[in-house]
Design an enzyme around this catalytic site. Structure first.
Site, PDB file in Angstrom:
ATOM      1  N   ILE A  16      50.154  38.491  37.340  1.00 37.50           N
ATOM      2  CA  ILE A  16      49.219  38.830  36.268  1.00 37.50           C
ATOM      3  C   ILE A  16      48.990  40.341  36.303  1.00 37.50           C
ATOM      4  O   ILE A  16      48.572  40.890  37.324  1.00 37.50           O
ATOM      5  CB  ILE A  16      47.882  38.074  36.434  1.00 37.50           C
ATOM      6  CG1 ILE A  16      48.127  36.571  36.586  1.00 37.50           C
ATOM      7  CG2 ILE A  16      46.974  38.374  35.247  1.00 37.50           C
ATOM      8  CD1 ILE A  16      48.898  35.915  35.462  1.00 37.50           C
ATOM      9  N   LYS A  17      49.260  40.996  35.183  1.00 41.78           N
ATOM     10  CA  LYS A  17      49.110  42.454  35.124  1.00 41.78           C
ATOM     11  C   LYS A  17      47.663  42.829  34.818  1.00 41.78           C
ATOM     12  O   LYS A  17      47.089  42.370  33.826  1.00 41.78           O
ATOM     13  CB  LYS A  17      50.027  43.044  34.044  1.00 41.78           C
ATOM     14  CG  LYS A  17      51.488  43.045  34.424  1.00 41.78           C
ATOM     15  CD  LYS A  17      52.370  43.581  33.305  1.00 41.78           C
ATOM     16  CE  LYS A  17      52.468  45.074  33.313  1.00 41.78           C
ATOM     17  NZ  LYS A  17      53.492  45.562  32.348  1.00 41.78           N
ATOM     18  N   ILE A  18      47.113  43.665  35.685  1.00 42.42           N
ATOM     19  CA  ILE A  18      45.743  44.154  35.532  1.00 42.42           C
ATOM     20  C   ILE A  18      45.781  45.678  35.584  1.00 42.42           C
ATOM     21  O   ILE A  18      46.383  46.249  36.499  1.00 42.42           O
ATOM     22  CB  ILE A  18      44.834  43.609  36.659  1.00 42.42           C
ATOM     23  CG1 ILE A  18      44.702  42.089  36.535  1.00 42.42           C
ATOM     24  CG2 ILE A  18      43.463  44.280  36.629  1.00 42.42           C
ATOM     25  CD1 ILE A  18      43.897  41.455  37.657  1.00 42.42           C
TER      26      ILE A  18
END
Length: 368
Positions: free
Chosen positions: A138-140
């Site tokens: 998951i890209k944050i």
């Protein structure tokens, strides 16, 4: 298989493709890149999805079904993108089974949440549950508000691709957030070996911004520094990473089964035609890192990229001299990194709006 790409992979660099579409997944193209071009991961962003959906008839049936069910534009985006990522994860599952740190596919939290810690945490949880694959990331974004969100989701056992990192200072905060999350996960009894992360350190945009400022300053000394800042910045980031790996704090986590948060070189497409189109690949070769490339850069490396082993270890002093020279001619590096992050978040949000408008248009066509 391209010998040049194999040489890069043999040097310990994980090659990830910075692109995804349903066409790539369903036509077998992604599987071919894995088999023939040493690709072992995929990164995505809203702009990539907007282009794929705008030009891909393979989405039409699903869009129609969702419109008939009364889904709004956000729901349609969520369903389309998570399905693509889930299917890409399945294609890369054999890679992941062989080497757990690879075979990864990234999907981004909603960019409008870049300054909303709690919203980012909730978005990450929802995406992780929907994709439901152990090899997802998951890209944050590494905004100030994103940093505590990274700790929170890592603590829950969610694997993360931290994006939009421009400065070594912010990168240190990202590494600290990762370790804090791992410590919380360990204390909660989670298996640290199942948690993975990469830290996406942006490269080409640093040269674009600093070169512009050097040209405004003018003069032989300033102009002679063009094209050096981005590689120097990345090399300093790697030195910071090595420091962390040698710390007692990290050793304790490693003993508990933790995986290093690998540096990922992002934004590796060369913007200036005067520079080698493989600059941000061949000058950043070092084992244990990831280089995510648009297909144009992947093709360039396969065709003429010259890989001569480790180009990063032991280069920190030289890289610092570049930064000292930039400061000496009048470059305010702190201001550069603030500007880059502000611009990065703006582009991040802009790409989301582009995706929303693209999908809205497809929904309109499906409703007719």
């Amino acid at each position: 298989m391209s010998d040049r790409l194999k040489t890069l992979a043999d040097a310990g660099v994980s090659i990830w493709l910075d692109d995804l579409s349903r066409e790539r997944v369903e036509s077998g193209n992604l599987a071919t890149l894995v088999a023939e071009r040493s690709v072992v991961g995929v990164t995505t962003n809203p702009t990539i999805f907007a282009g794929a959906i705008a030009n891909g008839e393979r989405y039409d049936a699903q869009v129609r079904q969702l419109v008939e069910k009364g889904a709004d534009v956000d729901e349609v985006i969520f369903e389309l993108t998570t399905e693509d990522v889930r299917n890409a994860c399945d294609i890369l599952a054999p890679v992941h089974q062989e080497a757990a740190w690879d075979g990864r596919v990234s999907i981004e939290v909603e960019p409008t949440l870049a300054t909303d810690t709690e919203g980012t945490i909730a978005s990450a949880q929802r995406l992780w549950q929907a994709v439901d694959r152990p090899n997802a990331l998951i890209k944050i974004p590494a905004t100030r508000e994103g940093i505590p969100a990274i700790t929170a989701v890592i603590a829950q056992g969610i694997s993360v691709n931290v994006t939009l990192i421009f400065s070594v200072e912010r990168y240190r905060a990202v590494m600290d957030a990762y370790m804090s999350g791992l410590e919380q996960a360990r204390d909660a009894g989670l298996d640290l070996s199942t948690i993975h992360s990469v830290a996406s350190f942006f490269v080409s945009r640093v040269d674009t911004e600093i070169d512009k400022r050097l040209e405004a300053i003018g003069g032989e000394e300033a102009l002679g520094l063009r094209g050096q800042a981005a590689v120097a910045n990345a090399r300093l980031a790697y030195a910071a990473y090595q420091e962390v790996l040698q710390s007692d704090r990290w050793r304790q986590l490693a003993e508990a089964g933790a995986n290093p948060q690998r540096p990922l070189w992002a934004s590796t497409g060369v913007k200036n035609p005067d520079y080698s189109d493989t600059l941000y690949v061949t000058e950043l070769v070092v084992a244990g890192t990831v280089n995510t490339m648009p297909e144009k850069t992947l093709d360039a490396v396969a065709d003429h990229g010259e890989v001569h082993g480790d180009a990063v270890t032991g280069t920190a002093a030289e890289a610092q001299r570049v930064f000292d020279a930039l400061t000496a001619v009048g470059i305010d590096l702190d201001d550069v990194f603030v500007a880059l992050e502000d611009e990065g978040v703006e582009k991040f949000v802009g790409s989301w709006h582009e995706l929303v408008e693209t999908v809205r248009g497809q929904m309109g066509a499906a409703a007719q």
